[in-house]
Design an enzyme around this catalytic site. Structure first.
Site, PDB file in Angstrom:
ATOM      1  N   LYS A 184       0.828  -1.212   0.000  1.00  0.00           N
ATOM      2  CA  LYS A 184       0.000   0.000   0.000  1.00  0.00           C
ATOM      3  C   LYS A 184       0.863   1.263   0.000  1.00  0.00           C
ATOM      4  O   LYS A 184       0.591   2.214  -0.730  1.00  0.00           O
ATOM      5  CB  LYS A 184      -0.931   0.003   1.219  1.00  0.00           C
ATOM      6  CG  LYS A 184      -1.855  -1.187   1.308  1.00  0.00           C
ATOM      7  CD  LYS A 184      -2.854  -1.057   2.438  1.00  0.00           C
ATOM      8  CE  LYS A 184      -2.209  -0.935   3.817  1.00  0.00           C
ATOM      9  NZ  LYS A 184      -1.443  -2.147   4.190  1.00  0.00           N
ATOM     10  N   ARG A 190      -9.832   1.882  10.056  1.00  0.00           N
ATOM     11  CA  ARG A 190      -9.394   0.546  10.449  1.00  0.00           C
ATOM     12  C   ARG A 190     -10.571  -0.366  10.782  1.00  0.00           C
ATOM     13  O   ARG A 190     -10.414  -1.587  10.817  1.00  0.00           O
ATOM     14  CB  ARG A 190      -8.459   0.612  11.667  1.00  0.00           C
ATOM     15  CG  ARG A 190      -7.109   1.222  11.377  1.00  0.00           C
ATOM     16  CD  ARG A 190      -6.209   1.168  12.606  1.00  0.00           C
ATOM     17  NE  ARG A 190      -4.918   1.791  12.355  1.00  0.00           N
ATOM     18  CZ  ARG A 190      -3.878   1.170  11.819  1.00  0.00           C
ATOM     19  NH1 ARG A 190      -3.988  -0.097  11.455  1.00  0.00           N
ATOM     20  NH2 ARG A 190      -2.743   1.793  11.635  1.00  0.00           N
ATOM     21  N   ARG A 222      14.076 -12.164   3.956  1.00  0.00           N
ATOM     22  CA  ARG A 222      14.706 -10.884   4.257  1.00  0.00           C
ATOM     23  C   ARG A 222      15.545 -10.982   5.529  1.00  0.00           C
ATOM     24  O   ARG A 222      16.659 -10.452   5.598  1.00  0.00           O
ATOM     25  CB  ARG A 222      13.648  -9.794   4.403  1.00  0.00           C
ATOM     26  CG  ARG A 222      14.227  -8.395   4.495  1.00  0.00           C
ATOM     27  CD  ARG A 222      13.156  -7.360   4.218  1.00  0.00           C
ATOM     28  NE  ARG A 222      12.166  -7.300   5.285  1.00  0.00           N
ATOM     29  CZ  ARG A 222      10.920  -6.864   5.117  1.00  0.00           C
ATOM     30  NH1 ARG A 222      10.509  -6.480   3.924  1.00  0.00           N
ATOM     31  NH2 ARG A 222      10.075  -6.814   6.122  1.00  0.00           N
ATOM     32  N   ARG A 230      15.544  -6.074  12.839  1.00  0.00           N
ATOM     33  CA  ARG A 230      14.644  -5.322  13.714  1.00  0.00           C
ATOM     34  C   ARG A 230      13.783  -6.280  14.523  1.00  0.00           C
ATOM     35  O   ARG A 230      13.412  -7.352  14.057  1.00  0.00           O
ATOM     36  CB  ARG A 230      13.741  -4.404  12.878  1.00  0.00           C
ATOM     37  CG  ARG A 230      14.428  -3.198  12.331  1.00  0.00           C
ATOM     38  CD  ARG A 230      13.576  -2.452  11.319  1.00  0.00           C
ATOM     39  NE  ARG A 230      12.140  -2.567  11.557  1.00  0.00           N
ATOM     40  CZ  ARG A 230      11.226  -2.170  10.683  1.00  0.00           C
ATOM     41  NH1 ARG A 230      11.597  -1.663   9.527  1.00  0.00           N
ATOM     42  NH2 ARG A 230       9.946  -2.275  10.960  1.00  0.00           N
ATOM     43  N   ARG A 263       0.608  -9.540  13.329  1.00  0.00           N
ATOM     44  CA  ARG A 263       0.053  -8.356  12.677  1.00  0.00           C
ATOM     45  C   ARG A 263      -0.990  -8.754  11.630  1.00  0.00           C
ATOM     46  O   ARG A 263      -2.026  -8.093  11.482  1.00  0.00           O
ATOM     47  CB  ARG A 263       1.168  -7.546  12.029  1.00  0.00           C
ATOM     48  CG  ARG A 263       2.077  -6.852  13.037  1.00  0.00           C
ATOM     49  CD  ARG A 263       3.344  -6.339  12.389  1.00  0.00           C
ATOM     50  NE  ARG A 263       3.074  -5.342  11.365  1.00  0.00           N
ATOM     51  CZ  ARG A 263       3.937  -5.000  10.414  1.00  0.00           C
ATOM     52  NH1 ARG A 263       5.117  -5.599  10.348  1.00  0.00           N
ATOM     53  NH2 ARG A 263       3.639  -4.073   9.539  1.00  0.00           N
TER      54      ARG A 263
END
Length: 204
Positions: A13, A88, A127, A139, A150
């Site tokens: 997005k 949302r 990744r 991270r 998520r």
């Protein structure tokens, strides 16, 4: 041009919104950015949001809706805007519809980027592996477990928006797994179709 982008984390997005922003000169609006801007500006609603956040609470829909309502009236939104990450929930979507109705604004399209969630998880895994192999630091939130969480939160809270906007006749679903340039072309086709339809309606 007033758009909403839907899709889970990693759907692309942000990338597509950036391309539209560069081409059409309209701002990409995210909830986090709008909240921080309102707090920094010291607006009345920004002060209310800051008080809630300083107390460790979650900013209510009422506050978020008002911040968005004020933000889309600013000068840089005169030609349109792209909402990314808002609404949302269905209640937020209904509040946005009412806000726009009161301002005589029309939503041009709600574009959902459909993706293969397992393929997205594999991208994260690759990744992470590449980062480690290169001697980099991963991270804390860039790992498959956090990403799956998520995705789960998205399905529970935000995915019902698809049904809502489909019921409103405003939803357009595109293949978010296609090449990034192909997705851009598909979005442009949706916008061109909407523009032609609006022009035809204006002539009637």
């Amino acid at each position: 041009m007033r758009l909403i982008f839907l899709g889970p984390p990693g759907a692309g997005k942000g990338t597509q919104a950036k391309r539209l922003t560069d081409k059409y000169g309209i701002p990409q609006l995210s909830t986090g950015d709008m909240l921080r801007a309102a707090v920094t500006a010291g607006t009345e609603i920004g002060k209310r949001a800051k008080a809630v956040m300083d107390a460790g609470g979650l900013v209510s829909d009422d506050i978020v809706n008002q911040i968005v309502s004020e933000r889309i009236q600013e000068a840089d939104c005169a030609k349109g805007f792209i909402l990314d990450g808002y609404p949302r929930t269905v209640p937020q979507a209904k509040a946005l519809a009412e806000n726009m109705r009161q301002k005589d604004l029309v939503l041009d399209a709600v574009i959902e980027l459909k993706v293969d969630e397992e393929a997205l998880v594999r991208r994260i895994e690759n990744r992470v592996a590449e980062t480690i192999a290169a001697g980099g630091t991963v991270r804390s939130d860039d790992n498959p477990d956090s990403f799956r969480k998520r995705l789960s939160e998205y399905r529970e809270k935000t995915a019902p928006l698809s049904q809502y906007y489909e019921g409103q006749g405003e939803l357009v679903v595109l293949d978010g797994m296609a090449h990034v340039d192909a997705v851009t072309v598909a979005i442009e086709a949706v916008l061109e179709k909407d523009a032609n339809a609006a022009a035809s309606a204006a002539r009637i």
